[in-house]
Design an enzyme around this catalytic site. Structure first.
Site, PDB file in Angstrom:
ATOM      1  N   ASP A 466      -4.783  -5.938   7.988  1.00 43.88           N
ATOM      2  CA  ASP A 466      -4.286  -7.122   7.291  1.00 43.88           C
ATOM      3  C   ASP A 466      -4.003  -8.213   8.309  1.00 43.88           C
ATOM      4  OD1 ASP A 466      -2.990  -7.304   4.186  1.00 43.88           O
ATOM      5  OD2 ASP A 466      -2.502  -8.935   5.566  1.00 43.88           O
ATOM      6  N   ASP A 489      -8.407 -10.283  10.882  1.00 48.96           N
ATOM      7  CA  ASP A 489      -8.870 -11.392  10.048  1.00 48.96           C
ATOM      8  C   ASP A 489     -10.282 -11.010   9.606  1.00 48.96           C
ATOM      9  OD1 ASP A 489      -9.944 -13.645   8.975  1.00 48.96           O
ATOM     10  OD2 ASP A 489      -9.537 -14.952  10.695  1.00 48.96           O
ATOM     11  N   VAL A 490     -10.427 -10.637   8.325  1.00 45.15           N
ATOM     12  CA  VAL A 490     -11.720 -10.109   7.870  1.00 45.15           C
ATOM     13  C   VAL A 490     -12.810 -11.173   7.830  1.00 45.15           C
ATOM     14  CG1 VAL A 490     -10.879  -8.102   6.588  1.00 45.15           C
ATOM     15  CG2 VAL A 490     -10.987 -10.337   5.455  1.00 45.15           C
ATOM     16  N   ASN A 516     -10.906  -4.814   0.302  1.00 41.50           N
ATOM     17  CA  ASN A 516     -10.000  -5.232  -0.761  1.00 41.50           C
ATOM     18  C   ASN A 516      -9.493  -6.666  -0.592  1.00 41.50           C
ATOM     19  OD1 ASN A 516      -7.751  -4.894  -2.812  1.00 41.50           O
ATOM     20  ND2 ASN A 516      -6.541  -4.998  -0.927  1.00 41.50           N
ATOM     21  N   TYR A 582     -13.829 -19.025  -7.164  1.00 42.87           N
ATOM     22  CA  TYR A 582     -13.448 -17.617  -6.981  1.00 42.87           C
ATOM     23  C   TYR A 582     -14.539 -16.708  -7.543  1.00 42.87           C
ATOM     24  CZ  TYR A 582     -10.616 -13.348  -7.347  1.00 42.87           C
ATOM     25  OH  TYR A 582     -10.132 -12.078  -7.238  1.00 42.87           O
ATOM     26  N   LYS A 586     -17.471 -13.671  -5.875  1.00 39.19           N
ATOM     27  CA  LYS A 586     -17.219 -12.323  -6.401  1.00 39.19           C
ATOM     28  C   LYS A 586     -18.474 -11.788  -7.097  1.00 39.19           C
ATOM     29  CE  LYS A 586     -12.875 -11.172  -5.437  1.00 39.19           C
ATOM     30  NZ  LYS A 586     -12.536  -9.964  -4.674  1.00 39.19           N
TER      31      LYS A 586
END
Ligand SMILES: [Zn+2]
Length: 684
Positions: A466, A489-490, A516, A582, A586
């Site tokens: 995270d 930091d993804v 996630n 968003y 997705k």
């Protein structure tokens, strides 16, 4: 070795235990047992035991002579009075007149002699303590003493170092026969201050706890001095340079040490790896004669149930030649498994009822790099690595003054398959994700936290990634055991790579990646600025791709399949007004799931998605819920339960869906809907 006895602490122990009605002798017995247990050069993970001869009141109110001895399953470092069960001394002593006593009978008799019938079973070495008349008896598996006695000429060396102060008992496995033999040796010279148990350990005696303890330190110090005298170091070979890195080597080894389909088709037996390296370890694994001394057997028999009788040795892994290393590692593991299976079959007539343990190694030595401990759990892997480190020190010490020699193969088998020794491991039910490593991104959020906890409960070692490392660390701490928090930091490729490398260095590999992390951006699609859309794509699409790519690289090195799980949203199939920024990434991520399922199915890597909706979280905050509810003209409660089942969906529900997908071994390219029922968002 320095004595750790501190008179002030000893007095404090007397005062402390007096409050519970425990006398000074037993209080000091507890105190010195802890001192011994806290020194890893004396005692490791359940090895060693101590006792005190005293009196106790039995349940009928009579005072009787007893032996308080370490109970099975207690750790000396944290021993409490309850861990020193009292056994009636005189009847225990009288057993010495018997010609033989089977293990089963010994255990039954000792339980029958307990003052408290509910006390833990006394140590398997109880009768040895009982047969020696000294008031206080200490027993350890001192590394330095083992360097001295794991030798072909151990009796001569002990005579040289200890003179007549210690008796010498030839190797017999623990139990009645050893207790008798030790007592006979003591009777030959009742002035001895202790006994050496050849190839096993040392006992010291005293009139009180301090005397027995100080003698232990004195004799261990003498052994240390002898091992240091004219010490010759191990002759080394320089491994080919540069050597590959631990995060490159570990997944290959872990994959090679996997039992495919052990629990059914696709259900592999995997192990967690614990890596260690130091100058001493490197000198050991780079030794010219590594195969001889490392393969000669255990440092002390007690180690066999944790590390098996010999480690796996693989060739040095050269950087840039990992394919060669992989081939060599798989060959080495196959040979190890064959050797172990043959060893078991050869010796099985000694114990016809014994079932073979899995034939995988529990210690792997890698020249140029270090060593790995292996275990079904991270704790077992750590214990195996601790013991391997002790073996490195003890065996190098033995080689420094002579030639390391262990017990014979039949003796090894007897101890490795001895039910009383195996009982030390305790009964543990297999957990569904035993041996597996899961990485969870967005782990500090509501869904991430619930998922990390649930996967840990299911047996997995978990890495919590995270941005908010403080919150992730708090969750990892709450989980305890096999969990670690890593700041990540993804959206940054380097950060993702580093996080996976750390996970691999800690646990040996990755089997499950739960991608996630996410956040919501809003805007009417015809008017939203491109920067907003791109920002959302970075986190809600490209970050998933970065995480999946990093995971797949490790999974392919392991060659034992794996599972990618993605948090996709209802938005991926059912757009909400002004939610384009968003929903669009997705939707792309939902397609990404299918692409991974297609491209890596043949490698046993599955890819599945969870479509969750309206879960209270950092993304769907209370303020946000209030806004959305107001926009629809409904109460917050009606907004949250506005689904077919009229029930609010929780982070726990999402975590359950991820776990179900991880466990469904024949399911890939699946989308599981967790939204309480939304017919407009139902997938066709
Ligand atoms: Zn022992």
């Amino acid at each position: 070795m320095k004595s750790a006895w501190v008179e002030r602490d000893a007095k404090a122990a007397i005062d402390h235990f007096a409050q519970a009605g425990i006398d000074a002798a037993l209080a000091l017995r507890i105190y010195s047992t802890r001192l011994l247990g806290r020194e890893p050069k004396l005692v490791l993970h359940g090895g060693g035991n101590t006792s005190l001869k005293t009196t106790a009141r039995d349940l009928l109110g009579e005072d009787v002579a007893v032996l308080c001895v370490k109970g099975s399953g207690w750790d000396m470092a944290a021993i409490e009075p309850a861990g020193m069960p009292a056994v009636r001394l005189e009847p225990a002593r009288s057993l010495r007149s018997r010609a033989a006593l089977s293990d089963d009978e010994m255990v039954r008799v000792l339980r029958a002699l307990l003052i408290d019938p509910q006390a833990p079973s006394p140590s398997v070495e109880t009768l040895l303590h009982a047969f020696i008349p000294a008031k206080v008896v200490d027993h350890t598996h001192s590394t330095a003493v083992l360097s001295l006695i794991d030798q072909p000429n151990s009796a001569d060396l002990c005579a040289e170092v200890y003179g007549g102060k210690l008796g010498f008992v030839p190797y017999i496995m623990p139990g009645f026969a050893l207790a008798k033999s030790a007592a006979d040796e003591f009777d030959k010279n009742p002035k001895v201050e202790g006994l050496i148990l050849d190839k096993h350990g040392i006992f010291t005696f005293g009139n009180d706890a301090r005397e027995a303890y100080e003698r232990m330190i004195e004799f261990v110090t003498l052994a240390e001095a002898r091992v240091a005298k004219n010490r010759k170091s191990l002759a080394g070979v320089k491994p080919p340079q540069p050597v590959a890195l631990v995060h490159e080597v570990a997944p290959i080894l872990r994959g090679a040490c996997t039992l495919k389909d052990a629990f059914g088709e696709g259900a592999h037996k995997r192990l967690i790896l614990d890596f260690r390296s130091s100058d001493a370890i490197l000198a050991y694994v780079n030794g010219q004669e590594l195969a001889r001394y490392a393969g000669a057997g255990v440092l002390t028999p007690d180690h066999a149930i944790r590390t098996k009788n010999w480690p796996l040795i693989v060739p040095p892994p050269q950087a840039g030649a990992l394919d060669d290393f992989k081939t060599a590692a798989h060959t080495a593991v196959r040979q190890y498994v064959d050797r172990y299976t043959a060893y078991f079959k050869r010796n099985q007539p000694r114990s016809p009822a014994a079932a073979m343990h899995d034939p995988l190694p529990r210690v792997v030595l890698v020249p140029g790099l270090g060593l790995f401990g292996l275990g079904v759990t991270a704790k077992d892997a750590r214990i195996a690595a601790d013991i391997a480190e002790a073996a490195v020190e003890g065996i190098a010490g033995a080689e420094a003054i002579g030639r390391f020699t262990s017990i014979t193969e039949p003796d090894m088998f007897d101890i490795e398959y001895w039910p009383l020794e195996l009982a030390k491991l305790g009964a543990r039910k297999r957990a569904p994700l035993d041996g597996q490593v899961a990485v969870i991104t967005g782990a500090a959020g509501a869904i991430g936290t619930a998922t990390a906890k649930l996967f840990a409960e299911a047996g997995a070692a978990v890495a919590l990634l995270d941005l908010d490392n403080v919150a992730a660390a708090a969750t990892a701490k709450a989980i305890g055991g096999a969990s670690m928090a890593i700041q990540c930091d993804v959206t940054d490729a380097g950060s993702v790579r580093a996080a996976f490398e750390r996970t691999v260095a800690a646990f040996g590999g990755v089997d499950i990646a739960i991608s996630n992390a996410g956040a919501a951006w809003q805007g009417k699609i015809g008017e939203v600025d491109e920067a907003t859309l791109r920002e959302s794509f970075e986190l809600n699409f490209f970050a998933h791709q970065k995480v999946a790519q990093a995971a797949v690289k490790i999974m392919l090195a392991q060659g034992s399949g794996g599972c990618l799980l993605f948090n996709v949203s209802k938005q991926a199939v059912n757009p909400g007004a002004n939610f384009g920024p968003y929903g669009l990434p997705k939707a792309a991520t939902l397609f990404l799931v299918r692409q991974y399922a297609l491209d890596y199915g043949a490698d046993g890597i599955r890819a599945n998605a969870v479509n969750a909706d309206r879960v209270r979280s950092g993304l769907l905050t209370d303020d946000f819920i209030a806004q959305r509810a107001q926009a629809r003209g409904v109460s917050e409660k009606d907004y949250m339960t506005g689904n077919l089942l009229q029930r609010e969906v929780t982070a726990q529900d999402v975590a359950q869906a991820f776990l179900a997908q991880a466990l469904a071994l024949k399911t890939t390219a699946d989308v599981t809907t967790v939204d309480g029922g939304n017919i407009a968002a139902a997938l066709r």
